[in-house]
Scaffold this motif. Sequence first.
Motif, PDB file in Angstrom:
ATOM      1  N   CYS A  21       0.846  -1.191   0.000  1.00  0.00           N
ATOM      2  CA  CYS A  21       0.000   0.000   0.000  1.00  0.00           C
ATOM      3  C   CYS A  21       0.878   1.235   0.000  1.00  0.00           C
ATOM      4  N   GLU A  22       0.539   2.163  -0.854  1.00  0.00           N
ATOM      5  CA  GLU A  22       1.219   3.451  -0.921  1.00  0.00           C
ATOM      6  C   GLU A  22       0.218   4.527  -0.508  1.00  0.00           C
ATOM      7  N   ARG A  23       0.503   5.202   0.610  1.00  0.00           N
ATOM      8  CA  ARG A  23      -0.348   6.314   1.049  1.00  0.00           C
ATOM      9  C   ARG A  23       0.084   7.550   0.296  1.00  0.00           C
ATOM     10  N   LEU A  28      -5.286   6.008  -1.394  1.00  0.00           N
ATOM     11  CA  LEU A  28      -4.528   4.844  -0.944  1.00  0.00           C
ATOM     12  C   LEU A  28      -4.380   3.951  -2.164  1.00  0.00           C
ATOM     13  N   PHE A  30      -3.180   0.538  -3.623  1.00  0.00           N
ATOM     14  CA  PHE A  30      -2.816  -0.839  -3.294  1.00  0.00           C
ATOM     15  C   PHE A  30      -2.328  -1.549  -4.548  1.00  0.00           C
ATOM     16  N   HIS A  31      -1.237  -2.297  -4.410  1.00  0.00           N
ATOM     17  CA  HIS A  31      -0.698  -3.119  -5.491  1.00  0.00           C
ATOM     18  C   HIS A  31      -0.729  -4.567  -5.038  1.00  0.00           C
ATOM     19  N   VAL A  48      -6.216  -4.730   3.445  1.00  0.00           N
ATOM     20  CA  VAL A  48      -6.807  -3.480   2.975  1.00  0.00           C
ATOM     21  C   VAL A  48      -7.502  -2.762   4.126  1.00  0.00           C
ATOM     22  N   GLN A  51      -5.007  -1.012   6.423  1.00  0.00           N
ATOM     23  CA  GLN A  51      -4.418   0.175   5.799  1.00  0.00           C
ATOM     24  C   GLN A  51      -5.417   1.328   5.724  1.00  0.00           C
ATOM     25  N   ARG A  52      -6.697   1.009   5.595  1.00  0.00           N
ATOM     26  CA  ARG A  52      -7.733   2.042   5.478  1.00  0.00           C
ATOM     27  C   ARG A  52      -8.110   2.658   6.818  1.00  0.00           C
ATOM     28  N   VAL A  59      -9.754   4.769  -2.666  1.00  0.00           N
ATOM     29  CA  VAL A  59      -8.978   3.532  -2.749  1.00  0.00           C
ATOM     30  C   VAL A  59      -8.793   3.143  -4.214  1.00  0.00           C
ATOM     31  N   ILE A  61      -7.210  -0.026  -6.318  1.00  0.00           N
ATOM     32  CA  ILE A  61      -6.714  -1.398  -6.232  1.00  0.00           C
ATOM     33  C   ILE A  61      -6.091  -1.759  -7.575  1.00  0.00           C
TER      34      ILE A  61
END
Length: 128
Positions: A21-23, A28, A30-31, A48, A51-52, A59, A61
């Motif tokens: 996850c990259e903030r 956000l 997500f990879h 997920v 991280q949220r 978001v 994805i």
Amino acid sequence: MTGAGAINDLQRLTVSLRGGCERRSDCLLFHFTGQLDAYSDKQFNEFVGAQRTGAALPVVIDLSRIDFIDSSGLGALVQLAKQCTTDGTGFVVVGNARVVQTVKLVRLEAFLHLQPDLPTALASLATA
């Protein structure tokens, strides 16, 4: 086009799924790589969700490196899309050919806001 906290290494969530996850300031991101299926959907949701926590950001994805997705993986995405709708945050999925084919087969492309690539997905959040 990467922001602070760019992903270098993905975390092993299961034997067959890795994620990161990259903030960013605007979302956000997500990879994931590997397989999003019945064996990994629980770990996907937990990762997920963790991280949220405390982040009211849209978001994204990124499933462009997913090798396989099944109905359990689709269910996890639907659940996440519903949570984002309830929270009033944006939600977008980026898929490769396999993901797109599976999502279109069950006619969820509009609900999941399916996008062909990451730049298009990020741009769609900006115009939402």
